[in-house]
Scaffold this motif. Structure first.
Motif, PDB file in Angstrom:
ATOM      1  N   ILE A   1       5.308 -16.868  -9.021  1.00 24.12           N
ATOM      2  CA  ILE A   1       6.074 -15.668  -9.357  1.00 24.12           C
ATOM      3  C   ILE A   1       5.551 -14.471  -8.578  1.00 24.12           C
ATOM      4  CG2 ILE A   1       6.740 -14.105 -11.225  1.00 24.12           C
ATOM      5  CD1 ILE A   1       6.388 -16.465 -13.161  1.00 24.12           C
ATOM      6  N   ALA A   2       4.218 -14.368  -8.421  1.00 30.74           N
ATOM      7  CA  ALA A   2       3.628 -13.259  -7.671  1.00 30.74           C
ATOM      8  C   ALA A   2       4.066 -13.288  -6.211  1.00 30.74           C
ATOM      9  CB  ALA A   2       2.108 -13.313  -7.772  1.00 30.74           C
ATOM     10  N   VAL A   3       4.046 -14.474  -5.599  1.00 24.75           N
ATOM     11  CA  VAL A   3       4.453 -14.609  -4.195  1.00 24.75           C
ATOM     12  C   VAL A   3       5.932 -14.281  -4.040  1.00 24.75           C
ATOM     13  CG1 VAL A   3       4.817 -16.282  -2.343  1.00 24.75           C
ATOM     14  CG2 VAL A   3       2.627 -16.216  -3.548  1.00 24.75           C
ATOM     15  N   GLU A   4       6.756 -14.806  -4.927  1.00 28.57           N
ATOM     16  CA  GLU A   4       8.191 -14.536  -4.845  1.00 28.57           C
ATOM     17  C   GLU A   4       8.485 -13.051  -5.082  1.00 28.57           C
ATOM     18  OE1 GLU A   4       9.881 -17.254  -7.635  1.00 28.57           O
ATOM     19  OE2 GLU A   4       9.807 -18.957  -6.243  1.00 28.57           O
ATOM     20  N   SER A   5       7.712 -12.396  -5.955  1.00 22.50           N
ATOM     21  CA  SER A   5       7.879 -10.962  -6.185  1.00 22.50           C
ATOM     22  C   SER A   5       7.582 -10.180  -4.911  1.00 22.50           C
ATOM     23  CB  SER A   5       6.955 -10.484  -7.310  1.00 22.50           C
ATOM     24  OG  SER A   5       7.226 -11.168  -8.513  1.00 22.50           O
ATOM     25  N   ALA A   6       6.537 -10.614  -4.190  1.00 26.11           N
ATOM     26  CA  ALA A   6       6.171  -9.951  -2.944  1.00 26.11           C
ATOM     27  C   ALA A   6       7.263 -10.126  -1.887  1.00 26.11           C
ATOM     28  CB  ALA A   6       4.849 -10.490  -2.426  1.00 26.11           C
ATOM     29  N   LEU A   7       7.980 -11.235  -1.945  1.00 25.12           N
ATOM     30  CA  LEU A   7       9.028 -11.510  -0.968  1.00 25.12           C
ATOM     31  C   LEU A   7      10.338 -10.798  -1.296  1.00 25.12           C
ATOM     32  CD1 LEU A   7       8.445 -15.329  -0.382  1.00 25.12           C
ATOM     33  CD2 LEU A   7       7.969 -13.473   1.217  1.00 25.12           C
ATOM     34  N   THR A   8      10.436 -10.256  -2.511  1.00 25.43           N
ATOM     35  CA  THR A   8      11.686  -9.615  -2.929  1.00 25.43           C
ATOM     36  C   THR A   8      11.532  -8.104  -3.077  1.00 25.43           C
ATOM     37  OG1 THR A   8      11.147 -10.149  -5.236  1.00 25.43           O
ATOM     38  CG2 THR A   8      12.599 -11.671  -4.060  1.00 25.43           C
ATOM     39  N   GLY A   9      10.644  -7.522  -2.275  1.00 24.39           N
ATOM     40  CA  GLY A   9      10.586  -6.072  -2.189  1.00 24.39           C
ATOM     41  C   GLY A   9       9.561  -5.384  -3.056  1.00 24.39           C
ATOM     42  N   HIS A  10       8.541  -6.110  -3.549  1.00 27.35           N
ATOM     43  CA  HIS A  10       7.505  -5.501  -4.383  1.00 27.35           C
ATOM     44  C   HIS A  10       6.145  -5.643  -3.699  1.00 27.35           C
ATOM     45  CE1 HIS A  10      10.693  -6.972  -7.142  1.00 27.35           C
ATOM     46  NE2 HIS A  10      10.529  -5.772  -7.698  1.00 27.35           N
ATOM     47  N   LEU A  11       5.283  -4.646  -3.906  1.00 29.53           N
ATOM     48  CA  LEU A  11       3.891  -4.753  -3.478  1.00 29.53           C
ATOM     49  C   LEU A  11       3.098  -5.293  -4.661  1.00 29.53           C
ATOM     50  CD1 LEU A  11       1.782  -4.169  -1.253  1.00 29.53           C
ATOM     51  CD2 LEU A  11       1.407  -1.941  -2.319  1.00 29.53           C
ATOM     52  N   VAL A  12       2.471  -6.446  -4.472  1.00 30.41           N
ATOM     53  CA  VAL A  12       1.756  -7.125  -5.552  1.00 30.41           C
ATOM     54  C   VAL A  12       0.268  -7.182  -5.215  1.00 30.41           C
ATOM     55  CG1 VAL A  12       1.556  -9.236  -6.920  1.00 30.41           C
ATOM     56  CG2 VAL A  12       3.794  -8.536  -6.040  1.00 30.41           C
ATOM     57  N   LEU A  13      -0.577  -6.737  -6.148  1.00 26.07           N
ATOM     58  CA  LEU A  13      -2.030  -6.828  -6.002  1.00 26.07           C
ATOM     59  C   LEU A  13      -2.581  -7.710  -7.103  1.00 26.07           C
ATOM     60  CD1 LEU A  13      -1.138  -3.740  -5.104  1.00 26.07           C
ATOM     61  CD2 LEU A  13      -3.595  -3.457  -4.857  1.00 26.07           C
ATOM     62  N   SER A  14      -3.537  -8.562  -6.762  1.00 25.53           N
ATOM     63  CA  SER A  14      -4.134  -9.422  -7.785  1.00 25.53           C
ATOM     64  C   SER A  14      -5.513  -9.882  -7.330  1.00 25.53           C
ATOM     65  CB  SER A  14      -3.231 -10.634  -8.053  1.00 25.53           C
ATOM     66  OG  SER A  14      -3.705 -11.346  -9.195  1.00 25.53           O
ATOM     67  N   THR A  15      -6.179 -10.646  -8.200  1.00 26.24           N
ATOM     68  CA  THR A  15      -7.512 -11.178  -7.887  1.00 26.24           C
ATOM     69  C   THR A  15      -7.509 -12.694  -7.974  1.00 26.24           C
ATOM     70  OG1 THR A  15      -8.377 -11.194 -10.157  1.00 26.24           O
ATOM     71  CG2 THR A  15      -8.543  -9.125  -8.933  1.00 26.24           C
ATOM     72  N   MET A  16      -8.508 -13.284  -7.341  1.00 27.97           N
ATOM     73  CA  MET A  16      -8.655 -14.742  -7.348  1.00 27.97           C
ATOM     74  C   MET A  16     -10.125 -15.068  -7.117  1.00 27.97           C
ATOM     75  SD  MET A  16      -6.702 -17.466  -4.869  1.00 27.97           S
ATOM     76  CE  MET A  16      -5.093 -17.201  -5.601  1.00 27.97           C
ATOM     77  N   HIS A  17     -10.564 -16.189  -7.621  1.00 29.50           N
ATOM     78  CA  HIS A  17     -11.963 -16.601  -7.467  1.00 29.50           C
ATOM     79  C   HIS A  17     -12.107 -17.521  -6.253  1.00 29.50           C
ATOM     80  CE1 HIS A  17     -13.650 -15.242 -11.448  1.00 29.50           C
ATOM     81  NE2 HIS A  17     -12.355 -15.093 -11.626  1.00 29.50           N
ATOM     82  N   THR A  18     -12.561 -16.974  -5.138  1.00 31.50           N
ATOM     83  CA  THR A  18     -12.905 -17.773  -3.955  1.00 31.50           C
ATOM     84  C   THR A  18     -14.153 -17.182  -3.322  1.00 31.50           C
ATOM     85  OG1 THR A  18     -11.520 -16.470  -2.465  1.00 31.50           O
ATOM     86  CG2 THR A  18     -10.487 -18.381  -3.486  1.00 31.50           C
ATOM     87  N   ASN A  19     -14.770 -17.935  -2.420  1.00 30.43           N
ATOM     88  CA  ASN A  19     -16.036 -17.500  -1.831  1.00 30.43           C
ATOM     89  C   ASN A  19     -15.855 -16.476  -0.723  1.00 30.43           C
ATOM     90  OD1 ASN A  19     -17.694 -19.052  -3.486  1.00 30.43           O
ATOM     91  ND2 ASN A  19     -17.439 -20.871  -2.193  1.00 30.43           N
ATOM     92  N   ASP A  20     -14.752 -16.578   0.031  1.00 31.28           N
ATOM     93  CA  ASP A  20     -14.525 -15.617   1.105  1.00 31.28           C
ATOM     94  C   ASP A  20     -13.035 -15.371   1.252  1.00 31.28           C
ATOM     95  OD1 ASP A  20     -13.600 -17.911   2.328  1.00 31.28           O
ATOM     96  OD2 ASP A  20     -15.254 -18.076   3.747  1.00 31.28           O
TER      97      ASP A  20
END
Length: 567
Positions: A403-422
């Motif tokens: 949903i976040a990715v699709e929101s970004a593709l339909t005209g929205h700026l989406v910010l979020s966090t994720m747990h990765t090393n780099d």
């Protein structure tokens, strides 16, 4: 002693000890007189220190020598809590004195003025011990009083907590028995002390014969106190009642929340309980509502990277991820980013669990899984409210990511966090969540990876000279300036201001991966994390390690601290 006489006494004393000259004293007296005429107040000693003619310790040593008492520095002395707790914080402040230990049956009393007979007599009567005065410098004594005063003031709880306790009482729970006075006082003392120490977490851990209480300060755990194990059941029950948890259930983990007021600050506390061999472990995360939002520059971003990141944030749509392990400051970076974006012409809606900071101008939504408000369902609702910018607290599953990715593709700026090393790892992690590469390549516009490193205490950090060869053994990519053979760095020492750790506060080290056309093609071709990272570096990305080494070079932290956080 009148102020003028005391000033004159200190000046003559310093001249007698050869610390300052008569000309320097006369100069300081002139400056002091000008201060008085302008309405400013202060002591001659402070003026001498400001002018660089002597140090606080010089003044204290001279006073100690003249008075025939011992001079101590807190760098080499550990204050005994059993001694410090003999007097109230009000008395410590009133007399500018603090008990720090015992010697031959007498109480060692750290003082600014060992000639204060009234203070010595009063504290001898109050404590029941003979007094041996010692001198420490003013700044160290003030810091020690702030740190070691055992304050047992009652916490002022908000209406939310009072209502929760009333509900427990209506259900027939005998809270008076469960939360006896010692447990209430201990809970109050623990939270008060944690807030004043700047702790982010409290750990209450039952052992076989004791309770171990630890605070996480600047990302590192410190054991603060031990208590008898007999207090554990009532202490846990007290905290459970405050956080609206089931006090009868001890076999499964529980979560709760408390809102408290400490020293005029509203503190949100996330509480988690976990069964262990000797009873329930309690972990409390402290969030200060009164903390202002820190700017990206204050967080420690490199000046060049700030420009790149802010340019990316100005995109009308796209997906920006902030990554790192738990406790790496991702939420703080999110809020700093939202502060840049927060304008009257933008509709910004956030979805958080929990809401860590209230920000004026934003619509902030709290996740409530029990009521069916998950990240995925909440994100769908947000899209029906005409947002320009969406902040999702964390991408945890395939549905939320999609949903976040699709929101970004339909005209929205989406910010979020994720747990990765780099930063490059976030790209492949999105793919692992089941998001097709063509969607990721089209939506993702930038990834920040970050860590927090401790900053050297400005009061006690020590310079040292090391050779190029020694540095190369630990950091082959150190940013040397030309062919220099020796370089001055700083090391941690430890003093009363930093609790003996040598570090005070933390700063971020960052890397910002900008999704260029080349990297988009690599995402489409399912390139590995290593390949994406290498290409990003060739295109000018400053890695976290390189950013950290620059901070070491600037004297903000140590090489050992950087290597502790980033391999």
């Amino acid at each position: 002693m009148p102020l003028s006489a005391k000033n004159s006494y200190i000046g003559e004393l310093l001249i007698e000890e050869g610390i300052i000259t008569r000309a320097q004293l006369d100069d300081a007296l002139v400056k002091q007189k000008l201060k008085s005429q302008s309405g400013a107040r202060g002591l001659l000693g402070h003026t001498l220190v400001e002018l660089g003619y002597c140090t606080d310790s010089d003044i204290s040593r001279a006073i100690a020598k003249k008075s025939g008492v011992q001079f101590l520095t807190m760098d080499n002395y550990e204050i005994g809590m059993s001694a410090a707790n003999l007097i109230s914080p009000e008395l410590a402040k009133k007399y500018s004195a603090l008990p720090i230990g015992f010697e031959n049956g007498r109480l060692l009393l750290a003082m600014k003025n060992p000639g204060d007979i009234i203070a010595i007599d009063d504290l001898r009567i109050i404590t029941g011990f003979g007094i041996k005065p010692v001198v420490i410098n003013d700044k160290e004594l003030d810091a020690a009083i702030r740190r070691f005063s055992n304050i047992s003031m009652e916490l002022q709880e908000t209406n939310e907590i009072e209502e929760a306790e009333e509900e427990e009482e209506e259900e027939g729970t005998d809270t008076d028995n469960l939360n006896g006075k010692p447990a209430v006082q201990l809970a109050n003392q623990i939270v008060n002390q944690a807030v004043r120490a700047g702790a982010s977490d409290i750990h209450i851990e039952p052992q076989e014969k004791r309770i171990r209480i630890r605070f996480r300060i600047d990302g590192v755990l410190h054991e603060i106190m031990q208590q008898p194990i007999t207090l554990h059941p009532t202490l846990v029950s007290r905290i459970k009642v405050m956080s609206n948890m089931d006090i009868a259930e001890r076999r499964v983990p529980q979560d709760g929340r408390i809102t408290l007021r400490v020293d005029g600050n509203i503190i949100d506390v996330r509480v988690a309980s976990m069964p262990s061999a000797y009873g329930e472990k309690i972990t409390m995360r402290l969030l200060n509502r009164n903390d202002r939002v820190i700017t990206l520059k204050e967080l420690g971003f490199h000046s060049v990277e700030i420009v790149k990141y802010e340019k990316t944030m100005k995109s009308p749509y796209g997906f920006i991820l902030i990554t790192g392990p738990t406790g790496s400051g991702k939420s703080t970076t999110l809020y700093a980013s939202l502060a840049v974006l927060n304008q009257p012409d933008k509709n910004i809606i956030t979805l958080e669990d929990p809401i860590e900071r209230r920000m004026e101008g934003l619509t902030q939504v709290q996740v409530n899984a029990k009521a069916g408000m998950t990240f995925a369902s909440g994100l769908r609702s947000i899209l029906r409210n005409d947002p320009d910018t969406i902040m999702v607290g964390e991408i945890r599953d395939h549905e939320t990511a999609r949903i976040a990715v699709e929101s970004a593709l339909t005209g929205h700026l989406v910010l979020s966090t994720m747990h990765t090393n780099d930063s490059a790892g976030a790209v492949t992690r999105i793919g692992d969540m089941g998001i097709e590469p063509y969607l990721t390549a089209s939506a993702l516009i930038g990834v920040i990876a970050q860590r927090l490193i401790r900053v050297l205490c400005p009061e006690c950090k020590q310079p040292y000279v090391t050779t190029r060869e020694e540095i190369l053994n630990s950091a082959a990519d150190f940013p040397f300036d030309g062919d220099e053979k020796e370089i001055e760095l700083y090391q941690a020492k430890g003093c009363v201001y930093c609790n003996g750790t040598g570090y005070k506060g933390r700063k971020g080290v960052y890397e910002f991966l900008r999704i260029t056309e080349t990297i988009q093609k690599m995402i489409l071709n399912r390139a590995s994390t290593r390949d994406i990272h290498n290409v990003a570096v060739k295109e000018g990305m400053l890695t976290m390690r390189q950013h950290g080494l620059l901070k070491v070079r600037m004297g903000l932290t140590t090489l050992e601290e950087l290597l502790r956080v980033i391999a």
